[in-house]
Design a protein around this motif. Sequence first.
Motif, mmCIF file in Angstrom:
data_model
loop_
_atom_site.group_PDB
_atom_site.id
_atom_site.type_symbol
_atom_site.label_atom_id
_atom_site.label_comp_id
_atom_site.label_asym_id
_atom_site.label_seq_id
_atom_site.Cartn_x
_atom_site.Cartn_y
_atom_site.Cartn_z
ATOM 1 N N ILE A 165 8.542 -3.279 -0.630
ATOM 2 C CA ILE A 165 8.267 -2.045 0.107
ATOM 3 C C ILE A 165 6.888 -2.131 0.748
ATOM 4 O O ILE A 165 5.882 -2.251 0.048
ATOM 5 N N ASP A 166 6.849 -2.081 2.072
ATOM 6 C CA ASP A 166 5.573 -2.231 2.777
ATOM 7 C C ASP A 166 4.756 -0.944 2.737
ATOM 8 O O ASP A 166 5.215 0.110 2.277
ATOM 9 N N GLU A 167 3.533 -1.030 3.250
ATOM 10 C CA GLU A 167 2.588 0.074 3.123
ATOM 11 C C GLU A 167 3.065 1.345 3.808
ATOM 12 O O GLU A 167 2.961 2.440 3.253
ATOM 13 N N GLU A 168 3.610 1.224 5.018
ATOM 14 C CA GLU A 168 4.039 2.412 5.754
ATOM 15 C C GLU A 168 5.198 3.105 5.056
ATOM 16 O O GLU A 168 5.232 4.336 4.947
ATOM 17 N N THR A 169 6.160 2.330 4.581
ATOM 18 C CA THR A 169 7.306 2.914 3.871
ATOM 19 C C THR A 169 6.844 3.553 2.572
ATOM 20 O O THR A 169 7.286 4.650 2.201
ATOM 21 N N LYS A 170 5.937 2.874 1.890
ATOM 22 C CA LYS A 170 5.407 3.349 0.611
ATOM 23 C C LYS A 170 4.710 4.704 0.773
ATOM 24 O O LYS A 170 4.860 5.597 -0.067
ATOM 25 N N LYS A 171 3.948 4.865 1.843
ATOM 26 C CA LYS A 171 3.218 6.108 2.083
ATOM 27 C C LYS A 171 4.150 7.304 2.226
ATOM 28 O O LYS A 171 3.785 8.440 1.888
ATOM 29 N N LYS A 172 5.357 7.068 2.735
ATOM 30 C CA LYS A 172 6.303 8.157 2.984
ATOM 31 C C LYS A 172 7.192 8.448 1.777
ATOM 32 O O LYS A 172 7.913 9.455 1.777
ATOM 33 N N MET A 173 7.142 7.592 0.758
ATOM 34 C CA MET A 173 8.033 7.751 -0.382
ATOM 35 C C MET A 173 7.479 8.734 -1.393
ATOM 36 O O MET A 173 6.266 8.854 -1.574
ATOM 37 N N THR A 174 8.380 9.434 -2.069
ATOM 38 C CA THR A 174 8.013 10.269 -3.203
ATOM 39 C C THR A 174 8.349 9.522 -4.487
ATOM 40 O O THR A 174 9.073 8.519 -4.463
ATOM 41 N N ASP B 226 4.674 2.832 -14.424
ATOM 42 C CA ASP B 226 4.381 4.180 -13.978
ATOM 43 C C ASP B 226 4.664 4.284 -12.480
ATOM 44 O O ASP B 226 3.952 3.706 -11.661
ATOM 45 N N MET B 227 5.711 5.034 -12.119
ATOM 46 C CA MET B 227 6.108 5.142 -10.722
ATOM 47 C C MET B 227 5.032 5.822 -9.871
ATOM 48 O O MET B 227 4.844 5.483 -8.703
ATOM 49 N N GLU B 228 4.302 6.771 -10.467
ATOM 50 C CA GLU B 228 3.220 7.426 -9.730
ATOM 51 C C GLU B 228 2.121 6.428 -9.377
ATOM 52 O O GLU B 228 1.613 6.424 -8.260
ATOM 53 N N ASP B 229 1.751 5.585 -10.353
ATOM 54 C CA ASP B 229 0.724 4.578 -10.092
ATOM 55 C C ASP B 229 1.205 3.562 -9.062
ATOM 56 O O ASP B 229 0.428 3.086 -8.224
ATOM 57 N N ALA B 230 2.491 3.210 -9.120
ATOM 58 C CA ALA B 230 3.043 2.238 -8.174
ATOM 59 C C ALA B 230 2.903 2.748 -6.740
ATOM 60 O O ALA B 230 2.628 1.974 -5.815
ATOM 61 N N LEU B 231 3.086 4.062 -6.557
ATOM 62 C CA LEU B 231 2.960 4.648 -5.223
ATOM 63 C C LEU B 231 1.516 4.920 -4.843
ATOM 64 O O LEU B 231 1.129 4.786 -3.681
ATOM 65 N N LYS B 232 0.710 5.299 -5.825
ATOM 66 C CA LYS B 232 -0.659 5.720 -5.549
ATOM 67 C C LYS B 232 -1.587 4.564 -5.224
ATOM 68 O O LYS B 232 -2.473 4.684 -4.363
ATOM 69 N N TYR B 233 -1.402 3.452 -5.893
ATOM 70 C CA TYR B 233 -2.331 2.331 -5.747
ATOM 71 C C TYR B 233 -1.697 1.176 -4.972
ATOM 72 O O TYR B 233 -0.502 0.922 -5.065
ATOM 73 N N GLY B 234 -2.543 0.491 -4.236
ATOM 74 C CA GLY B 234 -2.096 -0.707 -3.534
ATOM 75 C C GLY B 234 -1.457 -0.428 -2.185
ATOM 76 O O GLY B 234 -1.302 0.717 -1.761
ATOM 77 N N ASN B 235 -1.093 -1.501 -1.506
ATOM 78 C CA ASN B 235 -0.519 -1.399 -0.166
ATOM 79 C C ASN B 235 0.907 -1.945 -0.085
ATOM 80 O O ASN B 235 1.472 -2.048 1.006
ATOM 81 N N ARG B 236 1.481 -2.237 -1.258
ATOM 82 C CA ARG B 236 2.811 -2.857 -1.242
ATOM 83 C C ARG B 236 3.422 -2.754 -2.633
ATOM 84 O O ARG B 236 2.714 -2.819 -3.638
ATOM 85 N N ILE B 237 4.741 -2.568 -2.708
ATOM 86 C CA ILE B 237 5.448 -2.515 -3.986
ATOM 87 C C ILE B 237 6.531 -3.587 -4.009
ATOM 88 O O ILE B 237 7.324 -3.703 -3.069
ATOM 89 N N LEU B 238 6.547 -4.357 -5.090
ATOM 90 C CA LEU B 238 7.620 -5.319 -5.315
ATOM 91 C C LEU B 238 8.468 -4.832 -6.480
ATOM 92 O O LEU B 238 7.937 -4.410 -7.497
ATOM 93 N N MET B 239 9.783 -4.880 -6.309
ATOM 94 C CA MET B 239 10.698 -4.516 -7.378
ATOM 95 C C MET B 239 11.413 -5.778 -7.844
ATOM 96 O O MET B 239 11.960 -6.529 -7.024
ATOM 97 N N ARG C 53 11.753 4.374 -20.313
ATOM 98 C CA ARG C 53 10.318 4.159 -20.178
ATOM 99 C C ARG C 53 9.863 4.449 -18.747
ATOM 100 O O ARG C 53 8.800 5.014 -18.513
ATOM 101 N N VAL C 54 10.698 4.057 -17.781
ATOM 102 C CA VAL C 54 10.349 4.315 -16.388
ATOM 103 C C VAL C 54 10.516 5.784 -16.062
ATOM 104 O O VAL C 54 9.636 6.421 -15.498
ATOM 105 N N LEU C 55 11.654 6.369 -16.424
ATOM 106 C CA LEU C 55 11.968 7.727 -16.032
ATOM 107 C C LEU C 55 11.048 8.760 -16.656
ATOM 108 O O LEU C 55 10.872 9.842 -16.123
ATOM 109 N N LEU C 56 10.456 8.430 -17.803
ATOM 110 C CA LEU C 56 9.578 9.370 -18.464
ATOM 111 C C LEU C 56 8.192 9.419 -17.832
ATOM 112 O O LEU C 56 7.405 10.319 -18.107
ATOM 113 N N HIS C 57 7.846 8.446 -17.000
ATOM 114 C CA HIS C 57 6.523 8.460 -16.353
ATOM 115 C C HIS C 57 6.561 9.369 -15.135
ATOM 116 O O HIS C 57 7.571 9.481 -14.475
#
Length: 260
Positions: free
Chosen positions: A230-239, A207-220, A256-260
């Motif tokens: 993706i660090d916290e500051e970059t993540k905060k600015k992403m849609t 869920d891309m929304e959850d990936a952005l909403k929760y936590g302080n870092r995203i790993l792909m 599955r990803v695009l439908l979330h």
Amino acid sequence: MLNIKDLTVVFNEGTVNEKKAIDHLSLHLEPGDFVTIIGSNGAGKSTLFGAISGAVETKEGTIVLDDKDITHEKEYVRSRTIGRLFQDPLRGTAPSMTIEENLSLAYQRGKHFSLTPFTHKHHDVFVNALKDLDIGLEDRLTTKVGTLSGGQRQALTLLMATLVKPQLLLLDEHTAALDPATSIKVMKLSERIAKEHHITTMMITHDMEDALKYGNRILMMKDGKIIADIDEETKKKMTVEELVRKFTETGEANDRVLLH
């Protein structure tokens, strides 16, 4: 806090079905980090969790948790310091036992196991912990876990994994099998418990929304490697659209990803 260096996992080595599921992956987490992990099926996300928890054998590399090398520790030993939730709400609890009995087992994690019955003191600990979940289970301690709904069982499993504070919490798509309303509630519980107890957490999600909403870092992840961090500051600015676009650029996007 967690240091993974040059980790490699190979399935069916030496056969025509050989697959390098994790490919020389390195990762460092600070205490209290809450990292969300995204990637298509087969990217190596759950295999990474399996290697960290000891459920999957590693071919190369090291895993160090809180300055202790756990690379070759048995899974049951690691379970004393690592909590893990799965996508299936039926995993992680004993359905024929009561809520109180399940919590009693979880309460002994990291301690010498005993068949001594739980005391009134333990009962109070369990009731207070269940009250914090705010789903009405504090009045149902003698209820068999097998009669609970999927959301209730997953919330209980989350409590069991954190009743004794783990050094690391692994959430493997733990809300994917739940209905949307219950999923939101369990996600908020996960975030609150991780923050309040300062638990270092890794969460796999599609869920891309959850990936952005929760936590302080995203790993792909892709092909057993981390292809973006993706660090916290970059993540905060992403849609969500920008994150999906970045994901699509890797060639990893799926329905599955695009439908979330």
